[in-house]
Design a protein around this motif. Structure first.
Motif, PDB file in Angstrom:
ATOM      1  N   GLU A 129     -27.150  90.340 -55.666  1.00 49.63           N
ATOM      2  CA  GLU A 129     -25.760  90.803 -55.760  1.00 49.63           C
ATOM      3  C   GLU A 129     -25.453  91.149 -57.204  1.00 49.63           C
ATOM      4  O   GLU A 129     -25.814  90.425 -58.131  1.00 49.63           O
ATOM      5  CB  GLU A 129     -24.805  89.720 -55.251  1.00 49.63           C
ATOM      6  CG  GLU A 129     -23.357  90.151 -55.161  1.00 49.63           C
ATOM      7  CD  GLU A 129     -22.466  89.114 -54.506  1.00 49.63           C
ATOM      8  OE1 GLU A 129     -21.248  89.393 -54.379  1.00 49.63           O
ATOM      9  OE2 GLU A 129     -22.968  88.044 -54.140  1.00 49.63           O
ATOM     10  N   ASP A 130     -24.779  92.269 -57.403  1.00 46.91           N
ATOM     11  CA  ASP A 130     -24.290  92.676 -58.713  1.00 46.91           C
ATOM     12  C   ASP A 130     -23.128  93.617 -58.480  1.00 46.91           C
ATOM     13  O   ASP A 130     -23.312  94.762 -58.093  1.00 46.91           O
ATOM     14  CB  ASP A 130     -25.380  93.371 -59.531  1.00 46.91           C
ATOM     15  CG  ASP A 130     -24.839  94.008 -60.819  1.00 46.91           C
ATOM     16  OD1 ASP A 130     -23.791  93.543 -61.301  1.00 46.91           O
ATOM     17  OD2 ASP A 130     -25.460  94.967 -61.315  1.00 46.91           O
ATOM     18  N   ARG A 163     -29.922  96.662 -64.993  1.00 46.73           N
ATOM     19  CA  ARG A 163     -28.774  97.297 -64.340  1.00 46.73           C
ATOM     20  C   ARG A 163     -27.621  97.298 -65.346  1.00 46.73           C
ATOM     21  O   ARG A 163     -27.546  96.417 -66.215  1.00 46.73           O
ATOM     22  CB  ARG A 163     -28.361  96.546 -63.067  1.00 46.73           C
ATOM     23  CG  ARG A 163     -29.412  96.576 -61.970  1.00 46.73           C
ATOM     24  CD  ARG A 163     -28.954  95.768 -60.746  1.00 46.73           C
ATOM     25  NE  ARG A 163     -27.714  96.281 -60.183  1.00 46.73           N
ATOM     26  CZ  ARG A 163     -27.637  97.291 -59.315  1.00 46.73           C
ATOM     27  NH1 ARG A 163     -28.744  97.903 -58.915  1.00 46.73           N
ATOM     28  NH2 ARG A 163     -26.477  97.682 -58.831  1.00 46.73           N
ATOM     29  N   TRP A 164     -26.709  98.253 -65.225  1.00 44.33           N
ATOM     30  CA  TRP A 164     -25.638  98.334 -66.203  1.00 44.33           C
ATOM     31  C   TRP A 164     -24.426  99.071 -65.648  1.00 44.33           C
ATOM     32  O   TRP A 164     -24.514  99.932 -64.788  1.00 44.33           O
ATOM     33  CB  TRP A 164     -26.124  99.036 -67.471  1.00 44.33           C
ATOM     34  CG  TRP A 164     -26.597 100.451 -67.271  1.00 44.33           C
ATOM     35  CD1 TRP A 164     -25.854 101.598 -67.356  1.00 44.33           C
ATOM     36  CD2 TRP A 164     -27.929 100.876 -66.940  1.00 44.33           C
ATOM     37  NE1 TRP A 164     -26.619 102.702 -67.105  1.00 44.33           N
ATOM     38  CE2 TRP A 164     -27.917 102.291 -66.851  1.00 44.33           C
ATOM     39  CE3 TRP A 164     -29.129 100.213 -66.707  1.00 44.33           C
ATOM     40  CZ2 TRP A 164     -29.053 103.039 -66.536  1.00 44.33           C
ATOM     41  CZ3 TRP A 164     -30.264 100.959 -66.406  1.00 44.33           C
ATOM     42  CH2 TRP A 164     -30.212 102.350 -66.320  1.00 44.33           C
ATOM     43  N   ALA A 165     -23.261  98.689 -66.187  1.00 40.32           N
ATOM     44  CA  ALA A 165     -22.022  99.422 -65.957  1.00 40.32           C
ATOM     45  C   ALA A 165     -21.560 100.083 -67.246  1.00 40.32           C
ATOM     46  O   ALA A 165     -20.676 100.936 -67.223  1.00 40.32           O
ATOM     47  CB  ALA A 165     -20.940  98.479 -65.429  1.00 40.32           C
ATOM     48  N   ARG A 166     -22.151  99.675 -68.379  1.00 41.67           N
ATOM     49  CA  ARG A 166     -21.909 100.298 -69.675  1.00 41.67           C
ATOM     50  C   ARG A 166     -23.213 100.875 -70.196  1.00 41.67           C
ATOM     51  O   ARG A 166     -24.284 100.320 -69.966  1.00 41.67           O
ATOM     52  CB  ARG A 166     -21.346  99.278 -70.675  1.00 41.67           C
ATOM     53  CG  ARG A 166     -19.926  98.844 -70.364  1.00 41.67           C
ATOM     54  CD  ARG A 166     -19.409  97.888 -71.432  1.00 41.67           C
ATOM     55  NE  ARG A 166     -18.016  97.555 -71.205  1.00 41.67           N
ATOM     56  CZ  ARG A 166     -16.986  98.248 -71.688  1.00 41.67           C
ATOM     57  NH1 ARG A 166     -17.214  99.312 -72.442  1.00 41.67           N
ATOM     58  NH2 ARG A 166     -15.747  97.883 -71.443  1.00 41.67           N
ATOM     59  N   PHE A 256     -32.738  85.616 -68.706  1.00 43.42           N
ATOM     60  CA  PHE A 256     -32.281  86.762 -67.922  1.00 43.42           C
ATOM     61  C   PHE A 256     -30.771  86.608 -67.814  1.00 43.42           C
ATOM     62  O   PHE A 256     -30.273  85.695 -67.145  1.00 43.42           O
ATOM     63  CB  PHE A 256     -32.921  86.803 -66.540  1.00 43.42           C
ATOM     64  CG  PHE A 256     -32.609  88.090 -65.814  1.00 43.42           C
ATOM     65  CD1 PHE A 256     -33.400  89.215 -65.989  1.00 43.42           C
ATOM     66  CD2 PHE A 256     -31.490  88.193 -64.985  1.00 43.42           C
ATOM     67  CE1 PHE A 256     -33.102  90.412 -65.351  1.00 43.42           C
ATOM     68  CE2 PHE A 256     -31.184  89.381 -64.343  1.00 43.42           C
ATOM     69  CZ  PHE A 256     -31.991  90.490 -64.525  1.00 43.42           C
ATOM     70  N   ALA A 257     -30.050  87.469 -68.498  1.00 41.47           N
ATOM     71  CA  ALA A 257     -28.618  87.269 -68.695  1.00 41.47           C
ATOM     72  C   ALA A 257     -27.779  88.273 -67.911  1.00 41.47           C
ATOM     73  O   ALA A 257     -28.181  89.416 -67.700  1.00 41.47           O
ATOM     74  CB  ALA A 257     -28.277  87.377 -70.179  1.00 41.47           C
ATOM     75  N   ILE A 258     -26.621  87.811 -67.546  1.00 36.49           N
ATOM     76  CA  ILE A 258     -25.548  88.667 -67.051  1.00 36.49           C
ATOM     77  C   ILE A 258     -24.490  88.707 -68.142  1.00 36.49           C
ATOM     78  O   ILE A 258     -23.999  87.667 -68.581  1.00 36.49           O
ATOM     79  CB  ILE A 258     -24.944  88.116 -65.748  1.00 36.49           C
ATOM     80  CG1 ILE A 258     -26.014  88.010 -64.659  1.00 36.49           C
ATOM     81  CG2 ILE A 258     -23.777  88.990 -65.292  1.00 36.49           C
ATOM     82  CD1 ILE A 258     -26.672  89.316 -64.268  1.00 36.49           C
ATOM     83  N   THR A 268     -19.317  89.386 -59.093  1.00 36.73           N
ATOM     84  CA  THR A 268     -20.328  88.350 -58.920  1.00 36.73           C
ATOM     85  C   THR A 268     -21.708  88.952 -59.146  1.00 36.73           C
ATOM     86  O   THR A 268     -21.966  90.093 -58.761  1.00 36.73           O
ATOM     87  CB  THR A 268     -20.274  87.765 -57.491  1.00 36.73           C
ATOM     88  OG1 THR A 268     -19.000  87.146 -57.281  1.00 36.73           O
ATOM     89  CG2 THR A 268     -21.380  86.732 -57.267  1.00 36.73           C
ATOM     90  N   ALA A 269     -22.581  88.182 -59.775  1.00 40.77           N
ATOM     91  CA  ALA A 269     -24.004  88.518 -59.847  1.00 40.77           C
ATOM     92  C   ALA A 269     -24.773  87.280 -59.402  1.00 40.77           C
ATOM     93  O   ALA A 269     -24.449  86.162 -59.823  1.00 40.77           O
ATOM     94  CB  ALA A 269     -24.408  88.927 -61.252  1.00 40.77           C
ATOM     95  N   ALA A 270     -25.763  87.473 -58.549  1.00 41.08           N
ATOM     96  CA  ALA A 270     -26.498  86.330 -58.010  1.00 41.08           C
ATOM     97  C   ALA A 270     -27.946  86.710 -57.783  1.00 41.08           C
ATOM     98  O   ALA A 270     -28.253  87.848 -57.413  1.00 41.08           O
ATOM     99  CB  ALA A 270     -25.865  85.856 -56.705  1.00 41.08           C
TER     100      ALA A 270
END
Length: 278
Positions: A129-130, A163-166, A256-258, A268-270
């Motif tokens: 999930e991300d 993965r990224w949103a920025r 491994f960071a969020i 949420t990230a899981a």
């Protein structure tokens, strides 16, 4: 990462609380009293005396909601940091994690991994999930206290973004394009001038590896860290020591960071993280 590790945050890290959040822990999660008793009874792992926040150890699924905490859940190292807002981190001894955040004007970074970096580590992970993290990334630091602190290369914050949103590495110098484990990456380097870091306020480099496409959810992935080190070095960017306690505020961990910052939406990230080299 907008790294603002202050004395007050370190103090709060020493007084570790385990609290509830929007998603409650599993029924078998330890109570706050049991976890605190267990942490006090067990020896530190590893026995780090310089950074008191790193001497915490917990058994079973652990939920973190405070401003700053680092330590181990079983043998799994973690870091959990925020400069405000609402974000929580749940972790168990198998490296399964869930991070929840509520949108707002703040920065959060956290995840499972290792208390020191390793150039030859192969990191396994799976994200199920991300929902819009700024970055889902292998993240860490290198530091060489013998180098001139005026040289940004003495301290490096690195990202192998999955993965990224920025936009990763935005505005930075582009390096080389290479392939690792079947994934095409491009390297970038940016500089942070007199910003907070693991070694107080400093000028330092950020090294980035960005894949051509975002990595899919629900699939096991490998990050072969040595390939990225070689690519950064092929760009002329050396990575300093990854395994030391020389910095003033934190050791050179690798997780491994969020990361979420200046986020408008909650999310949420899981997933799970493991050592894929064993």
């Amino acid at each position: 990462m907008n790294y603002r590790l202050t004395t007050s945050l370190l103090t709060s890290a020493l007084i570790l609380g385990i609290a509830g959040c929007a998603k409650p822990p599993a029924a078998d999660a330890p109570s706050p009293q049991a976890a605190a008793t267990h942490a006090a009874a067990l020896p530190a792992k590893p026995p780090i005396s310089k950074f008191k926040a790193y001497t915490q150890r917990f058994d079973g699924q652990t939920l973190l909601t405070q401003g700053h905490a680092t330590g181990h859940v079983g043998d799994v190292f973690f870091t959990h940091w925020k400069d405000g807002g609402e974000a929580s981190f749940k972790l168990d001894e198998q490296g399964n994690f869930m991070i929840d955040w509520i949108g707002g004007d703040y920065n959060y970074v956290g995840g499972p991994g290792w208390e020191s970096g390793d150039r030859n580590r192969v990191i396994g992970y799976r994200l199920d999930e991300d929902s819009g993290a700024s970055y889902a990334t292998l993240y860490g630091w290198g530091y060489d206290k013998t180098m001139d602190p005026a040289d940004p290369a003495h301290l490096v914050e690195y990202y192998i973004v999955q993965r990224w949103a920025r936009e990763p590495g935005q505005g930075g110098e582009q390096g080389v394009t290479f392939t690792s484990n079947g994934v095409e990456y491009t390297t970038y380097r940016t500089v942070r001038t007199q910003k907070p870091s693991i070694n107080n306020t400093a000028t330092f480099y950020q090294y980035w590896s960005r894949p051509k496409e975002q990595m899919p959810l629900g699939v096991d992935h490998k990050i072969i860290f040595a390939d990225h080190v070689k690519a950064w070095e092929a760009s002329g960017w050396k990575l300093p020591d990854l395994d030391n306690f020389d910095a003033s505020d934190d050791p050179t961990y690798q997780v491994f960071a969020i990361e979420v910052f200046l986020v408008e939406n909650s999310g949420t990230a899981a997933g799970r993280v493991w050592d894929a080299g064993k």
